[in-house]
Enzyme design. Structure first.
Site, PDB file in Angstrom:
ATOM      1  N   HIS A 109       2.606  11.133  -1.308  1.00 20.73           N
ATOM      2  CA  HIS A 109       1.665  10.744  -0.242  1.00 20.73           C
ATOM      3  C   HIS A 109       1.835  11.746   0.885  1.00 20.73           C
ATOM      4  CE1 HIS A 109      -0.002   7.894   2.996  1.00 20.73           C
ATOM      5  NE2 HIS A 109      -1.007   8.336   2.267  1.00 20.73           N
TER       6      HIS A 109
ATOM      7  N   HIS B   8       0.853  -1.195   0.000  1.00 20.07           N
ATOM      8  CA  HIS B   8       0.000   0.000   0.000  1.00 20.07           C
ATOM      9  C   HIS B   8       0.886   1.242   0.000  1.00 20.07           C
ATOM     10  CE1 HIS B   8      -2.161   3.058   2.656  1.00 20.07           C
ATOM     11  NE2 HIS B   8      -2.830   3.076   1.520  1.00 20.07           N
TER      12      HIS B   8
END
Length: 323
Positions: free
Chosen positions: A114, A37
């Protein structure tokens, strides 16, 4: 040079190529495949501005309390410790990729993102391609599912980059049911790219996002996560797509506030891993079972190995049918 974490070697570097012929002949959608992930977050740039994927209040805090805010963000933005090469060596074959331009930067360069910016996408793709060139029977799923601050020219640049780096290794978009390892090996395909943006439509080597659904539980509670994973597996489409089970917990604002100095790994992931991994170990691949399973910090447990070994259950199923 970053040292390799203890216990991480290249024992699974060729796991696909070593599968028995009964499994390499099965549709890949029926095999168990380990994934990561936010695969690229092993390094983020604390010198760069906060990414355009962040909410306005986060950008404001980062501007007001630059150094402190970014130190906190690093702890909550990083979901992996291993580089692409280390993940590949460990057996990870699905990569969850979020990308962005840097607003105000000249040119069309694209970066992983991110919360904070990571490496250039090109550098990551070259690293993956280097591995694939040495391991001819290994196949990766590259899932480009979030794009930020990207105009049409950025997509043209990224699509061109993917074709330039991987070339003939790119698998043509076709019926999911026809994709077996035997088929991919015969065609010398090693990369399946999912491009969740209209820019990829009409490009024969870009697969649409609807062929790889990845339902997201969006919870901090492991029991709710497992209930969600079970429900979405039961609802998995019988035809036309792979399936990603995201075995991950997602921090909320109050989670970050409570565990401010600890970070995602220490505050949320490590304490709940035993529960999550017990669920993973109890799964079965196959027609109604798991396909791709993703995790945070894939090196904290024997995650990839546990997922890969689930495929042995398919052999025992076949043996029973043969009797």
């Amino acid at each position: 040079m970053k040292t390799r974490p203890a216990g991480i070697g290249n024992v699974n570097a060729d796991w696909m190529g070593l599968l028995p012929s009964k499994l390499s002949a099965m549709p890949l959608k029926h095999l168990a495949v380990p994934g990561s992930h936010d695969s690229f977050t092993y390094w983020v740039d604390v010198q760069a501005p906060v990414g355009p994927d962040q909410k306005v209040y986060v950008k404001y805090l980062a501007t007001m309390f630059s150094v402190l805010a970014k130190k906190v963000m690093v702890k909550w933005s990083m979901t992996q410790n291993l580089t692409f090469m280390e993940q590949l060596d460990a057996g990870i074959r699905y990569f969850d990729l979020r990308v962005s331009s840097k607003p105000g930067e000249p040119g069309n360069e694209i970066y992983f993102i991110h919360g904070l910016f990571g490496h250039k996408v090109r550098d990551g793709l070259l690293e993956i391609n280097s591995f694939l060139s040495r391991h001819k029977k290994e196949v990766v799923f590259l899932d480009f599912n979030h794009y930020y601050a990207m105009e049409a020219e950025h997509h043209v640049y990224l699509l061109g980059m993917l074709q330039e780096v991987f070339g003939s290794k790119l698998c043509n978009n076709c019926a999911v049911e026809s994709i077996t390892l035997d088929y991919l090996w015969e065609k010398k395909y090693q990369v399946i790219v999912f491009y969740h943006h209209p820019s990829g439509q009409g490009n024969p080597v870009m697969w649409p996002g609807n062929k790889i659904p990845a339902p997201w539980a969006n919870t901090t509670e492991p029991n709710k996560l497992i209930q969600f994973l079970e429900t979405t597996l039961k609802e998995r489409a019988k035809q036309g797509s792979f399936h990603v089970s995201q075995a991950i917990l997602t921090p909320r604002v109050n989670t970050v506030a409570k565990g401010l100095v600890w970070g995602l790994r220490n505050y949320l992931v490590e304490r709940n891993l035993p529960t999550i991994m017990s669920w993973v170990a109890a799964q079965r691949p196959g027609v109604d079972g798991v396909n791709i399973i993703t995790s945070d910090f894939v090196e904290l447990t024997d995650f990839a190995n546990i997922v890969i070994k689930l495929n042995n259950l398919l052999l025992s199923d076949q043996d029973r049918k043969a009797r």
